[in-house]
Design a protein around this motif. Structure first.
Motif, PDB file in Angstrom:
ATOM      1  N   ASP A   1      -2.339   5.725   4.185  1.00  0.00           N
ATOM      2  CA  ASP A   1      -1.169   4.852   3.064  1.00  0.00           C
ATOM      3  C   ASP A   1      -1.785   3.714   2.703  1.00  0.00           C
ATOM      4  O   ASP A   1      -3.137   3.913   1.999  1.00  0.00           O
ATOM      5  CB  ASP A   1      -0.115   3.605   4.575  1.00  0.00           C
ATOM      6  N   SER A   2      -1.201   2.762   1.871  1.00  0.00           N
ATOM      7  CA  SER A   2      -2.059   2.301   0.792  1.00  0.00           C
ATOM      8  C   SER A   2      -2.283   0.874   1.039  1.00  0.00           C
ATOM      9  O   SER A   2      -2.327  -0.089   0.075  1.00  0.00           O
ATOM     10  CB  SER A   2      -0.877   2.206  -0.290  1.00  0.00           C
ATOM     11  N   LEU A   3      -1.735   0.525   2.808  1.00  0.00           N
ATOM     12  CA  LEU A   3      -1.880  -1.042   2.793  1.00  0.00           C
ATOM     13  C   LEU A   3      -3.229  -1.179   2.712  1.00  0.00           C
ATOM     14  O   LEU A   3      -4.501  -0.209   3.316  1.00  0.00           O
ATOM     15  CB  LEU A   3      -1.162  -1.251   4.042  1.00  0.00           C
ATOM     16  N   ARG A   4      -4.075  -2.186   3.244  1.00  0.00           N
ATOM     17  CA  ARG A   4      -4.797  -3.013   3.206  1.00  0.00           C
ATOM     18  C   ARG A   4      -5.071  -3.650   4.368  1.00  0.00           C
ATOM     19  O   ARG A   4      -3.677  -4.595   5.225  1.00  0.00           O
ATOM     20  CB  ARG A   4      -5.611  -4.233   2.349  1.00  0.00           C
ATOM     21  N   TYR A   5      -5.632  -3.585   6.000  1.00  0.00           N
ATOM     22  CA  TYR A   5      -6.026  -3.913   6.434  1.00  0.00           C
ATOM     23  C   TYR A   5      -6.796  -5.182   6.676  1.00  0.00           C
ATOM     24  O   TYR A   5      -7.920  -5.099   5.873  1.00  0.00           O
ATOM     25  CB  TYR A   5      -5.902  -3.111   7.960  1.00  0.00           C
TER      26      TYR A   5
ATOM     27  N   SER B   1      -9.342   0.274   5.545  1.00  0.00           N
ATOM     28  CA  SER B   1      -8.057   1.208   4.259  1.00  0.00           C
ATOM     29  C   SER B   1      -8.719   1.805   5.691  1.00  0.00           C
ATOM     30  O   SER B   1      -8.861   2.850   6.420  1.00  0.00           O
ATOM     31  CB  SER B   1      -8.317   1.039   3.171  1.00  0.00           C
ATOM     32  N   ASN B   2      -7.208   2.731   5.761  1.00  0.00           N
ATOM     33  CA  ASN B   2      -6.926   4.605   6.316  1.00  0.00           C
ATOM     34  C   ASN B   2      -6.902   5.081   5.458  1.00  0.00           C
ATOM     35  O   ASN B   2      -7.002   6.397   6.209  1.00  0.00           O
ATOM     36  CB  ASN B   2      -6.514   4.002   8.070  1.00  0.00           C
ATOM     37  N   GLY B   3      -7.212   5.753   4.666  1.00  0.00           N
ATOM     38  CA  GLY B   3      -6.315   6.074   3.795  1.00  0.00           C
ATOM     39  C   GLY B   3      -5.572   7.214   3.808  1.00  0.00           C
ATOM     40  O   GLY B   3      -4.427   8.209   2.995  1.00  0.00           O
TER      41      GLY B   3
ATOM     42  N   TYR C   1     -13.740  -1.784   4.313  1.00  0.00           N
ATOM     43  CA  TYR C   1     -14.660  -2.950   2.556  1.00  0.00           C
ATOM     44  C   TYR C   1     -15.076  -3.995   2.731  1.00  0.00           C
ATOM     45  O   TYR C   1     -14.969  -4.776   3.779  1.00  0.00           O
ATOM     46  CB  TYR C   1     -13.487  -2.471   0.927  1.00  0.00           C
TER      47      TYR C   1
ATOM     48  N   HIS D   1     -11.152  -5.921   2.922  1.00  0.00           N
ATOM     49  CA  HIS D   1     -10.045  -5.533   3.607  1.00  0.00           C
ATOM     50  C   HIS D   1     -10.830  -3.818   4.190  1.00  0.00           C
ATOM     51  O   HIS D   1     -12.110  -3.731   4.249  1.00  0.00           O
ATOM     52  CB  HIS D   1      -9.596  -5.022   2.825  1.00  0.00           C
TER      53      HIS D   1
END
Length: 125
Positions: free
Chosen positions: A73-77, A69-71, A64, A67
């Motif tokens: 989990d709900s984490l933003r990396y 994401s990997n789909g 994005y 951030h």
């Protein structure tokens, strides 16, 4: 109408060819972040990347504007490698969990068979 369908079919084939380029293809957009390879698939926002570890694809991550994401989990990396590592860890846990469930099912099946044998002996006696 037939021409339109043929054109759509041709366009679909061309887009699939681009999407499914392996990381070794010279036309593939690849980011190498050892031990991972990110291969661009498509998308404007989010951009979608297939994640490879060695020769195996482990899943996809999304880029994005702010951030990754990997789909799973709900984490933003903040970094792509963090999203890839999170995906990799999730897949490892999923494999271990699946193997544990399969082992429990086999054990339950053996206990059921033992119970059936003992029940048959009691009925026969």
């Amino acid at each position: 109408m037939i021409t339109t369908l043929s054109l759509q079919h041709t366009e679909l084939e061309e887009s699939l060819d681009k999407i499914l380029l392996p990381p070794t293809d010279p036309n593939a957009e690849v980011q190498e972040i050892p031990p991972y390879k990110l291969v661009y698939v498509n998308g404007a926002c989010p951009r979608i990347y297939r994640v490879y570890k060695g020769n195996s694809m482990i899943g996809v991550i999304f880029q994005y504007i702010t951030h990754w994401s990997n789909g799973v989990d709900s984490l933003r990396y903040a970094e792509s490698v963090d999203a890839a590592v999170g995906l990799d860890q999730f897949m490892k846990v999923a494999r271990v969990s699946k193997a544990t469930m399969e082992q429990l099912a086999r054990e339950e099946e053996l206990l059921d068979k033992e119970f059936d044998v003992l029940s048959e002996r009691l009925v026969a006696a």
